[in-house]
Design an enzyme around this catalytic site. Structure first.
Site, short mmCIF file in Angstrom:
data_model
loop_
_atom_site.label_atom_id
_atom_site.label_comp_id
_atom_site.label_asym_id
_atom_site.label_seq_id
_atom_site.Cartn_x
_atom_site.Cartn_y
_atom_site.Cartn_z
N ASP A 119 0.83 -1.21 0.00
CA ASP A 119 0.00 0.00 0.00
C ASP A 119 0.86 1.26 0.00
OD1 ASP A 119 -2.37 1.40 -0.03
OD2 ASP A 119 -2.78 1.17 2.11
N ASN B 136 -11.11 -2.21 -5.35
CA ASN B 136 -10.31 -1.27 -6.13
C ASN B 136 -10.94 -0.89 -7.47
OD1 ASN B 136 -7.15 -2.62 -4.88
ND2 ASN B 136 -8.24 -0.80 -4.19
C1 IPE Z 1 -5.61 -2.60 -0.13
O1 IPE Z 1 -5.23 -1.28 -0.29
C2 IPE Z 1 -5.62 -3.31 -1.45
C3 IPE Z 1 -4.32 -3.52 -2.06
C4 IPE Z 1 -3.16 -3.21 -1.57
C5 IPE Z 1 -4.36 -4.17 -3.34
P1 IPE Z 1 -6.29 -0.12 -0.46
O2 IPE Z 1 -5.51 1.13 -0.64
O3 IPE Z 1 -7.27 -0.46 -1.52
O4 IPE Z 1 -7.04 -0.15 0.94
P2 IPE Z 1 -7.86 0.97 1.70
O5 IPE Z 1 -8.86 1.51 0.72
O6 IPE Z 1 -6.89 2.02 2.13
O7 IPE Z 1 -8.46 0.26 2.87
C1 IPE Z 2 -1.56 0.26 -3.32
O1 IPE Z 2 -1.35 1.62 -3.35
C2 IPE Z 2 -1.86 -0.32 -4.69
C3 IPE Z 2 -3.26 -0.74 -4.86
C4 IPE Z 2 -4.19 -0.69 -3.95
C5 IPE Z 2 -3.61 -1.26 -6.14
P1 IPE Z 2 -2.55 2.66 -3.37
O2 IPE Z 2 -2.89 2.94 -4.78
O3 IPE Z 2 -3.66 2.21 -2.51
O4 IPE Z 2 -1.85 3.93 -2.74
P2 IPE Z 2 -2.45 4.93 -1.67
O5 IPE Z 2 -2.92 4.10 -0.52
O6 IPE Z 2 -3.56 5.64 -2.36
O7 IPE Z 2 -1.32 5.82 -1.32
MG MG Z 3 -4.08 2.42 -0.55
#
Ligand code: IPE
Ligand code: IPE
Ligand code: MG
Length: 257
Positions: free
Chosen positions: A37, A85
């Site tokens: 993340d 997502n």
């Molecule tokens: C969790 O991260 C999903 C992945 C890393 C693929 P998110 O960024 O989607 O989670 P939330 O929305 O912060 O809980």
């Molecule tokens: C994790 O990084 C990747 C996925 C969830 C696909 P994020 O895209 O959630 O990055 P933040 O949390 O918005 O910084």
């Molecule tokens: Mg995230």
């Protein structure tokens, strides 16, 4: 695990880092799961579009896969895309759905050479054709490898997984294959998308968020958790080994004394 470790080539083939030398080779977690993340925040901090963070994050995956395999990790699960997502802007989703192909294009030959077996956990039906073909090809091409399992959680959500497991078990009962009294923890575990994989021993989440975000609710029942504020694109082998070193200091009791 021990077998795999002692089977590794000599240290001169794979030089060990200082931190790695401190790790107990007999206590490497069999299954490490990572909620990768912070890609978007990493990019934002640099004034870049969110997708730049995803691109950088992909390069981190390459390094962590290699290090895990060489440390003797049995299964490395990477949470790459959740069932939630899809809510993101379409251009970002499209970019994320191109990443598996881009990753595999450069990495598949190396994964094969490294004896890594690729697996996918998640609902494949909703994936775009090009994504699905790329990952299924990788699964097929590495099917007979017996080194580390590299398990991508792609379009994965634990609640979605549980719903399909309940449907599957119900239909087995309905058809008379099993009775309701036959339904055990094993029955449930084998109806989940992680069928055949041991539960994670260690869960890592980057970016400072302290939550599971619908990830492996059943399977993580007795996992050790390690959270870091480091954003995924800044995550290095050093951080990974730090997590393993912390894991090795934990006492796992499983409800006992
Ligand atoms: C969790 O991260 C999903 C992945 C890393 C693929 P998110 O960024 O989607 O989670 P939330 O929305 O912060 O809980
Ligand atoms: C994790 O990084 C990747 C996925 C969830 C696909 P994020 O895209 O959630 O990055 P933040 O949390 O918005 O910084
Ligand atoms: Mg995230």
């Amino acid at each position: 695990m021990l077998k795999k470790w002692t089977n590794r080539k000599t240290e001169t083939d794979y030089p060990l880092s200082e931190e790695q030398k401190e790790l107990d080779p007999h206590n490497i977690p069999n299954h490490v799961a990572i909620i990768m993340d912070g890609n978007g925040r990493w990019a934002k901090k640099r004034g870049l579009p969110r997708v730049a963070g995803h691109r950088e994050g992909m390069n981190v995956i390459k390094k962590i896969v290699k290090r895990s395999s060489r440390l003797g990790v049995g299964v490395l699960t990477l949470y790459a895309f959740s069932t939630e997502n899809w809510k993101r802007p379409k251009p970002e989703v499209d970019f994320l759905m191109r990443l598996p192909e881009r990753f595999l294009k450069s990495e598949l030959p190396k994964l094969i050479e490294e004896n890594v077996q690729v697996r996918i956990t998640g609902s494949r039906e909703a994936l775009p054709g090009h994504t699905r073909e790329a990952v299924e090809q990788a699964v097929e091409d590495t099917r007979n490898n017996d080194g580390m399992v590299l398990n991508f959680a792609l379009n994965y959500g634990s609640r979605n997984e549980m719903v399909q497991a309940i449907r599957q078990i119900y239909s087995r009962v309905e058809s008379g294959e099993i009775t309701i009294d036959d339904v055990s923890e094993e029955t449930v575990a084998s109806a989940l998308m992680t069928e055949g994989l041991d539960d994670p021993d260690l869960l890592i989440r980057t970016s400072g968020e302290i939550r599971l975000s619908n990830f492996m609710l059943w399977q993580l029942a007795y996992a050790e958790f390690w959270f870091t504020d480091v954003l995924w694109p800044d995550f290095t082998e050093h951080h990974f080994e730090e997590a393993l070193a912390v894991y090795q200091k934990r006492t796992r009791r499983y409800g006992g004394v």
